[in-house]
Design an enzyme around this catalytic site. Structure first.
Site, short mmCIF file in Angstrom:
data_model
loop_
_atom_site.label_atom_id
_atom_site.label_comp_id
_atom_site.label_asym_id
_atom_site.label_seq_id
_atom_site.Cartn_x
_atom_site.Cartn_y
_atom_site.Cartn_z
N ASP A 193 -2.56 4.71 -0.23
CA ASP A 193 -2.19 3.35 -0.64
C ASP A 193 -3.03 2.98 -1.86
OD1 ASP A 193 -1.25 0.55 -0.56
OD2 ASP A 193 -0.50 1.14 1.41
N HIS A 265 2.28 1.11 -4.39
CA HIS A 265 1.13 1.36 -3.52
C HIS A 265 0.46 2.69 -3.86
CE1 HIS A 265 1.43 -2.10 -0.84
NE2 HIS A 265 2.72 -1.91 -0.73
N GLU A 329 7.60 -2.55 -1.24
CA GLU A 329 6.84 -3.42 -2.12
C GLU A 329 6.54 -2.76 -3.47
OE1 GLU A 329 4.54 -6.08 1.20
OE2 GLU A 329 3.60 -4.18 0.67
C1 ACM Z 1 5.06 -3.02 4.86
O1 ACM Z 1 4.62 -3.77 5.73
N1 ACM Z 1 4.74 -3.21 3.59
C2 ACM Z 1 5.94 -1.92 5.18
#
Ligand code: ACM
Length: 541
Positions: A193, A265, A329
């Site tokens: 991440d 991410h 995201e």
């Molecule tokens: C998430 O909670 N961003 C998958």
């Protein structure tokens, strides 16, 4: 309330239990007979019970405990089993060796809870509690019973985010043991991440030499750097850690599903290799905030080379049929401003930079599929994953139905019912948790309606899993407290289907003694067996 018999207090609840009178006694003379194909389950039974009970349980063709694989058994599938405990014999049968592994966990739960605890040891990092040094009885009783047990869903899991906080492999092994006890069969590891990259990749060593270490917050006053923000932190697995974990989990019938996040991410990867970003000359740090970061992968050929090389090593380490590619995201601002990204949009005939997320996931997914693996991604909506992806629907319950209608297989991961990093009650003053809704035990137990019931489609609901995002869970004790007992509720639902709350609450009360015996530092389990009050509002997205 009268105490439940142990065969009435199994968690998850078996499909069918017929109580019988009497008991079978395990003692120093008890041998275990394994038919061909059942040896691994017999070894696991011995490995689990001998340190806890002191009983040798040697292999013996005339043993009174028999474990048998019979491929002709109907209706049990891959994971189901039948168990008959009679006064003079125990017979555990399954159509597939994995079913026996589930039955072994039932046998453990049928014994007194002391039989769950390894005398003299347990797991690293656990407090030494009462029961660790104790006089062992010579005889251990199993209640006579007849059980037939088949899971409701095939994907029953827990995701642990080891990127926001690294958790050592011993902690993960301990969670594998707990998953297996609850007949959960997937440990999904969120390995990368913005705030850390935890898996070593030989072709890109800086991913862990640089990407596994973050410094403190950049400034004292910006919004993402409050005392709840990230602290300096580092940690990475070795390849041997991960292959060892995979083997340990496999012996217990648990699959480790790796997740490598893309295209968003990825700040830790870009800190290690800036040329993979949209501003190749820019030096970035491993992110020192929580939240969603604007920096995303570029879409030039070097990125495709990187993705393929990383996934090849991931597939070497993790035999899991499923590989998770993240996909959540992903801001598109950098692509909108990048001439290279706009050129890729034109060359691929895409309608705009927003399509690059699906394009890159599609390329990575194709690489997996050509090698016989199934790509998985978080579904941001019901409609934007490439064909052939398994969708984890997390934002809205409607996305699961939409994904099914489009032909995706779905794992239900709705944040309001499966995110265990949210608070589990309204009590003020507890340890910090992820800001958001309260996800209490009843909410997890109730889960979401089956999306296939309202929107039949070409896809299938594979199952469900809980999520432990770890922004606010730096320690092993945090993981225990967040996961238990809520994960018991998820396990019950995933294995047994919906069960009445009072029945679950009664079984959980007994099961809590097992958690205590195992030293699980759980949230208080004071679930009243009464039905929930009607005033409660149902969760919605
Ligand atoms: C998430 O909670 N961003 C998958």
């Amino acid at each position: 309330m009268p105490a439940l018999r142990r065969d009435q207090a199994l968690l998850p609840r078996p499909t069918r239990v017929s109580l019988r009178s009497g008991h079978f006694t395990l003692d120093a003379t008890t041998g275990v007979h394994a038919t061909p194909g059942a040896e691994a389950a017999a070894d696991l039974l011995r490995d689990l019970l001998t340190p806890a009970t002191g009983l040798p349980l040697p292999p013996s063709p005339s043993g009174t405990v028999t474990l048998a694989v019979d491929a002709g058994l109907r209706g049990l599938g891959r994971e189901g089993y039948g168990l008959t405990v009679s006064p003079h014999s125990v017979l555990l049968r399954a159509a597939h060796p994995t079913g026996l592994l589930r039955g072994v966990q039932t046998l453990r739960q049928l014994l007194p809870e002391q039989a769950l605890v390894a005398a003299g040891g347990g797991h690293p990092g656990l407090p030494t509690g009462p029961g660790r040094e104790r006089d062992l009885p010579d005889r251990w009783d199993l209640p006579c019973t007849e059980i037939t047990d088949v899971p409701h869903r095939s994907w029953r899991g827990l995701m642990i985010d080891v990127a926001r906080h690294f958790h050592p492999v011993d902690t993960l092994r301990r969670h594998v043991d707990l998953l297996a006890l609850h007949k959960l069969n997937v440990l999904h590891l969120h390995l990368t991440d913005d705030q850390g990259w935890r898996m070593p990749v030989a072709a890109y060593p800086r991913l862990t030499t640089v990407g596994a270490r973050r410094t403190g917050p950049d400034t004292a006053h910006s919004p993402g750097t409050s005392p709840r923000g990230p602290r300096p932190h580092a940690g990475a697995y070795t390849r041997a850690d991960l292959t060892g974990l995979v083997a340990y989990a496999a012996r217990r019938g648990v699959t480790v599903v790796p997740e490598i996040e893309m295209p968003g991410h990825v700040r830790a990867a870009l800190a290690a290799y800036p040329h993979l970003g949209n501003h190749p000359g820019r030096a970035l740090d491993v992110w020192t905030r929580w939240g969603v970061c604007d920096t995303v992968l570029g879409v030039h050929d070097a990125v495709l080379d990187f993705v393929r090389a990383v996934l090849d090593e991931v597939m070497d380490v993790f035999p899991s049929p499923y590989v998770h590619l993240g996909g959540d995201e992903c801001p598109t601002t950098e692509w909108e401003q990048s001439a290279t990204a706009r050129a890729r949009v034109a060359a691929e005939g895409l309608s705009g930079p927003a399509d690059l997320r699906g394009w890159l996931l599609g390329r990575a997914g194709a690489h997996l599929r050509e090698r016989g693996r199934h790509p998985v991604a978080w579904a941001e909506t019901g409609t934007v994953l490439p064909p052939g992806f398994t969708a984890m629907s997390w934002r809205a319950t409607s996305h699961a139905a939409e994904a099914l209608a489009r032909g995706h297989d779905v794992v239900l991961t709705h944040h309001r019912t499966t995110y265990l990093d949210y608070a589990q009650d309204e009590e003020p003053g507890g340890p910090p948790v992820q800001p958001g809704p309260v996800v209490d035990l009843r909410t997890v137990h109730r889960g979401d309606p089956d999306p296939a019931a309202s929107a039949p489609g070409a896809g299938r609901v594979l199952g469900t899993q809980a999520q432990l995002w770890t922004e606010f869970a730096p320690t092993a004790a945090d993981l225990d407290r967040l996961a238990y007992p809520r994960l018991c509720a998820l396990a019950d639902r995933a294995w047994s289907g919906p069960t009445p709350w009072p029945d679950f609450a009664r079984r959980l009360a007994a099961h809590t003694r097992r958690l205590d015996a195992l030293g699980v530092r759980h949230h208080p389990t004071t679930a009243a067996p009464s039905e929930p009050t009607a005033a409660r509002t149902a969760p919605s997205a």
